[in-house]
Scaffold this motif. Structure first.
Motif, PDB file in Angstrom:
ATOM      1  N   LEU A   1     -41.056  81.569 -51.574  1.00 39.94           N
ATOM      2  CA  LEU A   1     -39.830  81.479 -50.780  1.00 39.94           C
ATOM      3  C   LEU A   1     -39.757  82.632 -49.781  1.00 39.94           C
ATOM      4  O   LEU A   1     -39.394  82.435 -48.617  1.00 39.94           O
ATOM      5  CB  LEU A   1     -38.602  81.469 -51.688  1.00 39.94           C
ATOM      6  CG  LEU A   1     -37.240  81.432 -50.985  1.00 39.94           C
ATOM      7  CD1 LEU A   1     -37.110  80.211 -50.076  1.00 39.94           C
ATOM      8  CD2 LEU A   1     -36.115  81.469 -52.014  1.00 39.94           C
ATOM      9  N   GLU A   2     -40.133  83.810 -50.219  1.00 42.54           N
ATOM     10  CA  GLU A   2     -40.130  84.982 -49.329  1.00 42.54           C
ATOM     11  C   GLU A   2     -41.061  84.768 -48.136  1.00 42.54           C
ATOM     12  O   GLU A   2     -40.725  85.121 -47.012  1.00 42.54           O
ATOM     13  CB  GLU A   2     -40.535  86.225 -50.123  1.00 42.54           C
ATOM     14  CG  GLU A   2     -40.371  87.528 -49.369  1.00 42.54           C
ATOM     15  CD  GLU A   2     -40.670  88.733 -50.244  1.00 42.54           C
ATOM     16  OE1 GLU A   2     -41.312  89.659 -49.735  1.00 42.54           O
ATOM     17  OE2 GLU A   2     -40.247  88.744 -51.416  1.00 42.54           O
ATOM     18  N   ARG A   3     -42.230  84.168 -48.383  1.00 41.56           N
ATOM     19  CA  ARG A   3     -43.164  83.862 -47.285  1.00 41.56           C
ATOM     20  C   ARG A   3     -42.551  82.874 -46.300  1.00 41.56           C
ATOM     21  O   ARG A   3     -42.684  83.032 -45.085  1.00 41.56           O
ATOM     22  CB  ARG A   3     -44.472  83.285 -47.839  1.00 41.56           C
ATOM     23  CG  ARG A   3     -45.529  84.277 -48.134  1.00 41.56           C
ATOM     24  CD  ARG A   3     -46.928  83.677 -48.248  1.00 41.56           C
ATOM     25  NE  ARG A   3     -47.009  82.314 -48.716  1.00 41.56           N
ATOM     26  CZ  ARG A   3     -47.188  81.955 -49.989  1.00 41.56           C
ATOM     27  NH1 ARG A   3     -47.279  82.876 -50.921  1.00 41.56           N
ATOM     28  NH2 ARG A   3     -47.274  80.685 -50.317  1.00 41.56           N
TER      29      ARG A   3
ATOM     30  N   ARG B   8     -30.895  75.435 -45.314  1.00 38.16           N
ATOM     31  CA  ARG B   8     -31.799  74.962 -46.369  1.00 38.16           C
ATOM     32  C   ARG B   8     -32.497  76.127 -47.068  1.00 38.16           C
ATOM     33  O   ARG B   8     -32.729  76.085 -48.281  1.00 38.16           O
ATOM     34  CB  ARG B   8     -32.803  73.970 -45.786  1.00 38.16           C
ATOM     35  CG  ARG B   8     -32.121  72.638 -45.441  1.00 38.16           C
ATOM     36  CD  ARG B   8     -33.020  71.646 -44.782  1.00 38.16           C
ATOM     37  NE  ARG B   8     -34.173  71.325 -45.618  1.00 38.16           N
ATOM     38  CZ  ARG B   8     -35.311  70.846 -45.127  1.00 38.16           C
ATOM     39  NH1 ARG B   8     -35.447  70.617 -43.833  1.00 38.16           N
ATOM     40  NH2 ARG B   8     -36.309  70.567 -45.927  1.00 38.16           N
ATOM     41  N   LEU B   9     -32.829  77.176 -46.316  1.00 42.13           N
ATOM     42  CA  LEU B   9     -33.442  78.359 -46.928  1.00 42.13           C
ATOM     43  C   LEU B   9     -32.462  79.037 -47.891  1.00 42.13           C
ATOM     44  O   LEU B   9     -32.842  79.456 -48.988  1.00 42.13           O
ATOM     45  CB  LEU B   9     -33.904  79.347 -45.854  1.00 42.13           C
ATOM     46  CG  LEU B   9     -35.145  78.925 -45.087  1.00 42.13           C
ATOM     47  CD1 LEU B   9     -35.325  79.795 -43.842  1.00 42.13           C
ATOM     48  CD2 LEU B   9     -36.382  78.982 -45.979  1.00 42.13           C
ATOM     49  N   VAL B  10     -31.212  79.145 -47.471  1.00 41.66           N
ATOM     50  CA  VAL B  10     -30.189  79.735 -48.342  1.00 41.66           C
ATOM     51  C   VAL B  10     -30.013  78.884 -49.591  1.00 41.66           C
ATOM     52  O   VAL B  10     -29.907  79.403 -50.714  1.00 41.66           O
ATOM     53  CB  VAL B  10     -28.852  79.909 -47.580  1.00 41.66           C
ATOM     54  CG1 VAL B  10     -27.739  80.319 -48.536  1.00 41.66           C
ATOM     55  CG2 VAL B  10     -29.008  80.915 -46.455  1.00 41.66           C
TER      56      VAL B  10
ATOM     57  N   ALA C 193     -41.643  83.460 -42.393  1.00 42.82           N
ATOM     58  CA  ALA C 193     -42.125  82.607 -41.301  1.00 42.82           C
ATOM     59  C   ALA C 193     -40.961  82.157 -40.422  1.00 42.82           C
ATOM     60  O   ALA C 193     -41.086  82.095 -39.193  1.00 42.82           O
ATOM     61  CB  ALA C 193     -42.872  81.399 -41.862  1.00 42.82           C
ATOM     62  N   TYR C 194     -39.830  81.870 -41.036  1.00 43.59           N
ATOM     63  CA  TYR C 194     -38.633  81.469 -40.285  1.00 43.59           C
ATOM     64  C   TYR C 194     -38.177  82.618 -39.381  1.00 43.59           C
ATOM     65  O   TYR C 194     -37.897  82.418 -38.206  1.00 43.59           O
ATOM     66  CB  TYR C 194     -37.521  81.066 -41.253  1.00 43.59           C
ATOM     67  CG  TYR C 194     -36.195  80.798 -40.583  1.00 43.59           C
ATOM     68  CD1 TYR C 194     -35.918  79.553 -40.025  1.00 43.59           C
ATOM     69  CD2 TYR C 194     -35.220  81.794 -40.501  1.00 43.59           C
ATOM     70  CE1 TYR C 194     -34.700  79.305 -39.408  1.00 43.59           C
ATOM     71  CE2 TYR C 194     -33.999  81.550 -39.888  1.00 43.59           C
ATOM     72  CZ  TYR C 194     -33.744  80.305 -39.342  1.00 43.59           C
ATOM     73  OH  TYR C 194     -32.545  80.063 -38.725  1.00 43.59           O
ATOM     74  N   VAL C 195     -38.110  83.812 -39.945  1.00 44.94           N
ATOM     75  CA  VAL C 195     -37.677  84.984 -39.179  1.00 44.94           C
ATOM     76  C   VAL C 195     -38.663  85.265 -38.046  1.00 44.94           C
ATOM     77  O   VAL C 195     -38.263  85.514 -36.900  1.00 44.94           O
ATOM     78  CB  VAL C 195     -37.517  86.216 -40.099  1.00 44.94           C
ATOM     79  CG1 VAL C 195     -37.287  87.488 -39.288  1.00 44.94           C
ATOM     80  CG2 VAL C 195     -36.372  85.995 -41.082  1.00 44.94           C
ATOM     81  N   ALA C 196     -39.964  85.190 -38.353  1.00 40.60           N
ATOM     82  CA  ALA C 196     -40.986  85.462 -37.337  1.00 40.60           C
ATOM     83  C   ALA C 196     -40.940  84.449 -36.202  1.00 40.60           C
ATOM     84  O   ALA C 196     -41.187  84.799 -35.041  1.00 40.60           O
ATOM     85  CB  ALA C 196     -42.374  85.464 -37.987  1.00 40.60           C
ATOM     86  N   ALA C 197     -40.613  83.186 -36.522  1.00 38.19           N
ATOM     87  CA  ALA C 197     -40.548  82.149 -35.488  1.00 38.19           C
ATOM     88  C   ALA C 197     -39.358  82.379 -34.564  1.00 38.19           C
ATOM     89  O   ALA C 197     -39.388  81.965 -33.396  1.00 38.19           O
ATOM     90  CB  ALA C 197     -40.462  80.767 -36.129  1.00 38.19           C
TER      91      ALA C 197
ATOM     92  N   GLY D 258     -43.621  83.562 -58.982  1.00 37.38           N
ATOM     93  CA  GLY D 258     -44.437  82.963 -57.927  1.00 37.38           C
ATOM     94  C   GLY D 258     -43.584  82.191 -56.928  1.00 37.38           C
ATOM     95  O   GLY D 258     -43.816  82.252 -55.720  1.00 37.38           O
ATOM     96  N   PHE D 259     -42.585  81.468 -57.438  1.00 33.95           N
ATOM     97  CA  PHE D 259     -41.688  80.724 -56.555  1.00 33.95           C
ATOM     98  C   PHE D 259     -40.968  81.672 -55.597  1.00 33.95           C
ATOM     99  O   PHE D 259     -40.819  81.385 -54.411  1.00 33.95           O
ATOM    100  CB  PHE D 259     -40.649  79.947 -57.357  1.00 33.95           C
ATOM    101  CG  PHE D 259     -41.174  78.752 -58.107  1.00 33.95           C
ATOM    102  CD1 PHE D 259     -42.449  78.251 -57.905  1.00 33.95           C
ATOM    103  CD2 PHE D 259     -40.365  78.115 -59.033  1.00 33.95           C
ATOM    104  CE1 PHE D 259     -42.908  77.144 -58.589  1.00 33.95           C
ATOM    105  CE2 PHE D 259     -40.810  77.001 -59.728  1.00 33.95           C
ATOM    106  CZ  PHE D 259     -42.079  76.519 -59.504  1.00 33.95           C
ATOM    107  N   ALA D 260     -40.510  82.813 -56.115  1.00 36.21           N
ATOM    108  CA  ALA D 260     -39.791  83.786 -55.278  1.00 36.21           C
ATOM    109  C   ALA D 260     -40.704  84.317 -54.179  1.00 36.21           C
ATOM    110  O   ALA D 260     -40.270  84.481 -53.025  1.00 36.21           O
ATOM    111  CB  ALA D 260     -39.247  84.921 -56.136  1.00 36.21           C
ATOM    112  N   ALA D 261     -41.968  84.572 -54.513  1.00 37.75           N
ATOM    113  CA  ALA D 261     -42.925  85.050 -53.501  1.00 37.75           C
ATOM    114  C   ALA D 261     -43.172  83.980 -52.434  1.00 37.75           C
ATOM    115  O   ALA D 261     -43.246  84.283 -51.237  1.00 37.75           O
ATOM    116  CB  ALA D 261     -44.239  85.448 -54.172  1.00 37.75           C
TER     117      ALA D 261
END
Length: 179
Positions: A49-51, A69-71, A55-59, A44-47
């Protein structure tokens, strides 16, 4: 979402572990819970994080601080997985369940904070009305819900302070904290 159970009329002969051994039984159960369930929880955590990464990529902001921080979140999730696999089935390490709880509780809380930071000002906006006409259902989106729910991660199941006390006293042999 907190729970308390009472057993009225329990007979000592039917008590798991025997009378007076409740604490050791509870600690054994928590050790198992934090071992196997931590691995399942990480799916669940991985899912989540993927979301947040999506959102970061889409922004398309390219903010290097958020990127770092994402890395870091990704690397810490991998570390938690390896630690959970390493300690799976280990009964000789009394600190392993507390370490696992400290790791995932703090990690998840930071992910919740990161989820709203990635969205920026949009994360602070609510739906503008009470969902279903009740003040208890705010109609939050997934990132807002993640942020608010993860506030409790470092409290329920034994607060971070309790986990640190367990490690200090049972693993490091430090004297009990004065009460």
């Amino acid at each position: 979402e907190f729970n308390e159970v009472f057993f009225d009329g329990a007979v000592a002969a039917e008590v798991v572990g025997g009378e007076g051994d409740g604490w050791s039984v509870a600690m054994g159960l928590l050790a198992l819970e934090r071992g196997v369930s931590t691995l399942v929880q990480q799916i669940g955590f991985a899912a989540e994080l993927e979301r947040v990464v999506g959102a970061y990529v889409a922004a398309g902001s390219g903010d290097p601080v958020l990127r770092e921080r994402l890395v870091r979140q990704w690397a810490e999730l991998r570390t938690m997985r390896w630690n959970a696999l390493r300690t799976l089935g280990t009964t000789g390490d009394p600190g392993a369940p507390s370490v696992a709880k400290l790791l995932w509780g703090g990690w998840h809380r930071r992910l919740g904070e990161l989820a709203v930071e990635v969205r920026g000002a949009a994360a602070t906006a609510g739906p503008g009305h009470w969902a279903h006409g009740t003040p208890y259902e705010l109609g939050l989106d997934e990132e807002q819900r993640l942020f608010l729910f993860t506030r409790a991660d470092t409290i329920y199941g034994g607060s971070d302070e309790i986990q640190r006390n367990i490690i200090a006293e049972r693993v490091l042999g430090l004297p009990k904290e004065s009460r």
